[in-house]
Write a protein that holds these residues in place. Structure first.
Motif, PDB file in Angstrom:
ATOM      1  N   THR A 199      44.598  -2.272   7.984  1.00  0.00           N
ATOM      2  CA  THR A 199      44.549  -2.846   9.326  1.00  0.00           C
ATOM      3  C   THR A 199      43.856  -4.201   9.293  1.00  0.00           C
ATOM      4  OG1 THR A 199      42.425  -1.799   9.846  1.00  0.00           O
ATOM      5  CG2 THR A 199      44.425  -0.574  10.401  1.00  0.00           C
ATOM      6  N   SER A 200      44.196  -5.028  10.278  1.00  0.00           N
ATOM      7  CA  SER A 200      43.492  -6.288  10.509  1.00  0.00           C
ATOM      8  C   SER A 200      43.355  -6.472  12.018  1.00  0.00           C
ATOM      9  CB  SER A 200      44.242  -7.463   9.890  1.00  0.00           C
ATOM     10  OG  SER A 200      45.507  -7.631  10.498  1.00  0.00           O
ATOM     11  N   LEU A 201      42.197  -6.945  12.442  1.00  0.00           N
ATOM     12  CA  LEU A 201      41.894  -7.112  13.856  1.00  0.00           C
ATOM     13  C   LEU A 201      41.475  -8.548  14.117  1.00  0.00           C
ATOM     14  CD1 LEU A 201      41.333  -5.931  16.706  1.00  0.00           C
ATOM     15  CD2 LEU A 201      39.005  -5.462  15.917  1.00  0.00           C
ATOM     16  N   HIS A 202      42.134  -9.188  15.092  1.00  0.00           N
ATOM     17  CA  HIS A 202      41.760 -10.522  15.570  1.00  0.00           C
ATOM     18  C   HIS A 202      41.292 -10.369  17.008  1.00  0.00           C
ATOM     19  CE1 HIS A 202      44.477 -12.844  12.503  1.00  0.00           C
ATOM     20  NE2 HIS A 202      43.683 -11.948  11.939  1.00  0.00           N
ATOM     21  N   LEU A 224      40.289 -12.405  27.496  1.00  0.00           N
ATOM     22  CA  LEU A 224      40.217 -11.753  26.187  1.00  0.00           C
ATOM     23  C   LEU A 224      41.601 -11.690  25.564  1.00  0.00           C
ATOM     24  CD1 LEU A 224      38.253  -8.649  25.137  1.00  0.00           C
ATOM     25  CD2 LEU A 224      40.721  -8.579  24.900  1.00  0.00           C
ATOM     26  N   TRP A 225      41.645 -11.921  24.239  1.00  0.00           N
ATOM     27  CA  TRP A 225      42.865 -11.809  23.455  1.00  0.00           C
ATOM     28  C   TRP A 225      42.565 -10.966  22.220  1.00  0.00           C
ATOM     29  CZ3 TRP A 225      40.816 -16.023  25.688  1.00  0.00           C
ATOM     30  CH2 TRP A 225      41.583 -16.688  26.664  1.00  0.00           C
ATOM     31  N   ALA A 226      43.374  -9.935  21.972  1.00  0.00           N
ATOM     32  CA  ALA A 226      43.178  -9.068  20.806  1.00  0.00           C
ATOM     33  C   ALA A 226      44.532  -8.824  20.141  1.00  0.00           C
ATOM     34  CB  ALA A 226      42.542  -7.743  21.220  1.00  0.00           C
ATOM     35  N   HIS A 227      44.530  -8.886  18.815  1.00  0.00           N
ATOM     36  CA  HIS A 227      45.737  -8.629  18.030  1.00  0.00           C
ATOM     37  C   HIS A 227      45.357  -7.714  16.879  1.00  0.00           C
ATOM     38  CE1 HIS A 227      48.919 -10.150  14.963  1.00  0.00           C
ATOM     39  NE2 HIS A 227      49.280  -9.008  15.518  1.00  0.00           N
ATOM     40  N   ARG A 228      45.990  -6.544  16.869  1.00  0.00           N
ATOM     41  CA  ARG A 228      45.747  -5.591  15.779  1.00  0.00           C
ATOM     42  C   ARG A 228      47.043  -5.336  15.017  1.00  0.00           C
ATOM     43  NH1 ARG A 228      47.955  -1.121  14.970  1.00  0.00           N
ATOM     44  NH2 ARG A 228      47.129   0.206  16.621  1.00  0.00           N
ATOM     45  N   ASN A 229      46.995  -5.511  13.708  1.00  0.00           N
ATOM     46  CA  ASN A 229      48.144  -5.282  12.840  1.00  0.00           C
ATOM     47  C   ASN A 229      47.816  -4.155  11.871  1.00  0.00           C
ATOM     48  OD1 ASN A 229      50.716  -5.911  11.464  1.00  0.00           O
ATOM     49  ND2 ASN A 229      49.366  -6.542   9.812  1.00  0.00           N
ATOM     50  N   MET A 230      48.725  -3.190  11.740  1.00  0.00           N
ATOM     51  CA  MET A 230      48.521  -2.081  10.812  1.00  0.00           C
ATOM     52  C   MET A 230      49.755  -1.925   9.932  1.00  0.00           C
ATOM     53  SD  MET A 230      47.551   1.895  11.629  1.00  0.00           S
ATOM     54  CE  MET A 230      47.378   3.091  10.292  1.00  0.00           C
ATOM     55  N   THR A 231      49.522  -1.799   8.645  1.00  0.00           N
ATOM     56  CA  THR A 231      50.594  -1.602   7.669  1.00  0.00           C
ATOM     57  C   THR A 231      50.389  -0.263   6.981  1.00  0.00           C
ATOM     58  OG1 THR A 231      50.768  -3.989   7.283  1.00  0.00           O
ATOM     59  CG2 THR A 231      51.758  -2.525   5.648  1.00  0.00           C
ATOM     60  N   VAL A 232      51.451   0.543   6.919  1.00  0.00           N
ATOM     61  CA  VAL A 232      51.403   1.863   6.278  1.00  0.00           C
ATOM     62  C   VAL A 232      52.432   1.887   5.145  1.00  0.00           C
ATOM     63  CG1 VAL A 232      51.629   4.347   6.608  1.00  0.00           C
ATOM     64  CG2 VAL A 232      50.695   2.933   8.444  1.00  0.00           C
ATOM     65  N   LYS A 249      55.201  -1.592   9.588  1.00  0.00           N
ATOM     66  CA  LYS A 249      54.252  -2.514  10.210  1.00  0.00           C
ATOM     67  C   LYS A 249      54.161  -2.199  11.699  1.00  0.00           C
ATOM     68  CE  LYS A 249      54.610  -6.449   7.050  1.00  0.00           C
ATOM     69  NZ  LYS A 249      54.857  -7.910   6.926  1.00  0.00           N
ATOM     70  N   LEU A 250      52.943  -2.006  12.156  1.00  0.00           N
ATOM     71  CA  LEU A 250      52.689  -1.639  13.548  1.00  0.00           C
ATOM     72  C   LEU A 250      51.777  -2.701  14.157  1.00  0.00           C
ATOM     73  CD1 LEU A 250      51.795   2.060  12.706  1.00  0.00           C
ATOM     74  CD2 LEU A 250      54.036   1.206  13.368  1.00  0.00           C
ATOM     75  N   ASN A 251      52.305  -3.443  15.127  1.00  0.00           N
ATOM     76  CA  ASN A 251      51.546  -4.527  15.751  1.00  0.00           C
ATOM     77  C   ASN A 251      51.223  -4.187  17.199  1.00  0.00           C
ATOM     78  OD1 ASN A 251      51.566  -6.307  13.506  1.00  0.00           O
ATOM     79  ND2 ASN A 251      53.689  -6.841  13.967  1.00  0.00           N
ATOM     80  N   ASN A 252      50.055  -4.594  17.625  1.00  0.00           N
ATOM     81  CA  ASN A 252      49.627  -4.375  19.001  1.00  0.00           C
ATOM     82  C   ASN A 252      48.912  -5.626  19.482  1.00  0.00           C
ATOM     83  OD1 ASN A 252      48.908  -3.342  21.449  1.00  0.00           O
ATOM     84  ND2 ASN A 252      47.344  -1.954  20.668  1.00  0.00           N
TER      85      ASN A 252
END
Length: 253
Positions: free
Chosen positions: A164-167, A196-204, A225-228
């Motif tokens: 995961t990565s969180l911005h 507020l701005w949030a971007h979470r990317n998850m790779t499985v 890839k799961l992006n939110n």
């Protein structure tokens, strides 16, 4: 009846005396209040305020200031699991494997301006934070993420990995007033708004497994890839405090 007539002058004198005492007490209380108000007026700051502003100002210049902070924060998020680790070869006995964030560094920077009215100030504050983590599991792992376009059914794999990565960014606008309530204590109530701005990317990733073949045959190579993305805004209010310790040191809350 005669006795009552004799007592009437005495009763009248008593009432007059009581009224005089009450009036004297009232006058004393009023004078005491006036003395206290006068004392407060004498203790006012140079600008005529009972609670003088606590922010530093410059002479013959523009009261702008810059501030910066280093942040060390820990992000938490639910629902970022990537597999179920099976125990003892039992398809119904296991525990969920999640990706958990570690402590990471960020920063906050702001630009402020002291208004010429009543010691008010305005502040524009920006916060930047980034975090990322990965986790992997070997052995019998139940695959829980699939992509319908891959035509791959849910299966048991022998390797699973989640990353995961969180911005995270937010921008504050505040209007407040910092003032002394004692020699060593200042308060700053403020109101404003926040965006507020949030971007979470998850790779499985999954590898190995069984699809009608021998157990754990290397037939699954799947990557999802799961992006939110999220943004929002709203009102902001709070109270800053500064507790002076002396020699330029203080506790901030």
């Amino acid at each position: 009846m005669n006795k009552l007539k004799k007592l009437l002058p005495l009763i009248a004198m008593t009432l007059v005396g009581t009224h005089s005492v009450v009036s004297a007490v009232d006058d004393m209380q009023v004078r005491n209040l006036e003395n206290r108000v006068s004392a407060l007026e004498q203790r006012r700051g140079a600008n005529g305020m009972i609670n003088p502003p606590a922010r530093p100002v410059v002479k013959d210049g523009v009261d702008l200031w810059l501030q910066a902070e280093a942040l060390f924060m820990h992000a938490t998020e639910d629902g970022i699991h990537y597999g179920i680790k099976l125990e003892n070869g039992n398809a119904t006995d296991g525990h969920v494997k999640n990706v958990s964030y570690d402590w990471s560094w960020g920063w906050r920077a702001g630009l402020g301006y002291n208004l010429p009215h009543d010691g008010w100030d305005m502040l524009l504050n920006y916060t930047w934070f980034r975090s990322g983590e990965s986790s992997k599991t070997d052995g019998a792992v139940h695959q829980i993420w699939t992509n319908p376009t891959d035509n791959v059914a849910t299966a048991v794999v022998n390797r699973a990995k989640g990353k995961t990565s969180l911005h995270f960014d937010y921008l504050d606008f505040q209007m407040g007033r910092e003032f002394f309530v004692s020699k060593w204590l200042t308060l700053r109530p403020f109101v404003g708004a926040r965006g507020l701005w949030a971007h979470r990317n998850m790779t499985v990733k999954y590898r190995g497994g069984e699809l009608g073949a021998a157990p754990f045959a290397d037939v699954i190579k799947l990557k999802e890839k799961l992006n939110n993305r999220f943004c929002g805004g709203g009102l902001l209010t709070g109270l800053d405090t500064q507790w002076g310790l002396g020699e330029g040191w203080s506790v901030y809350g």
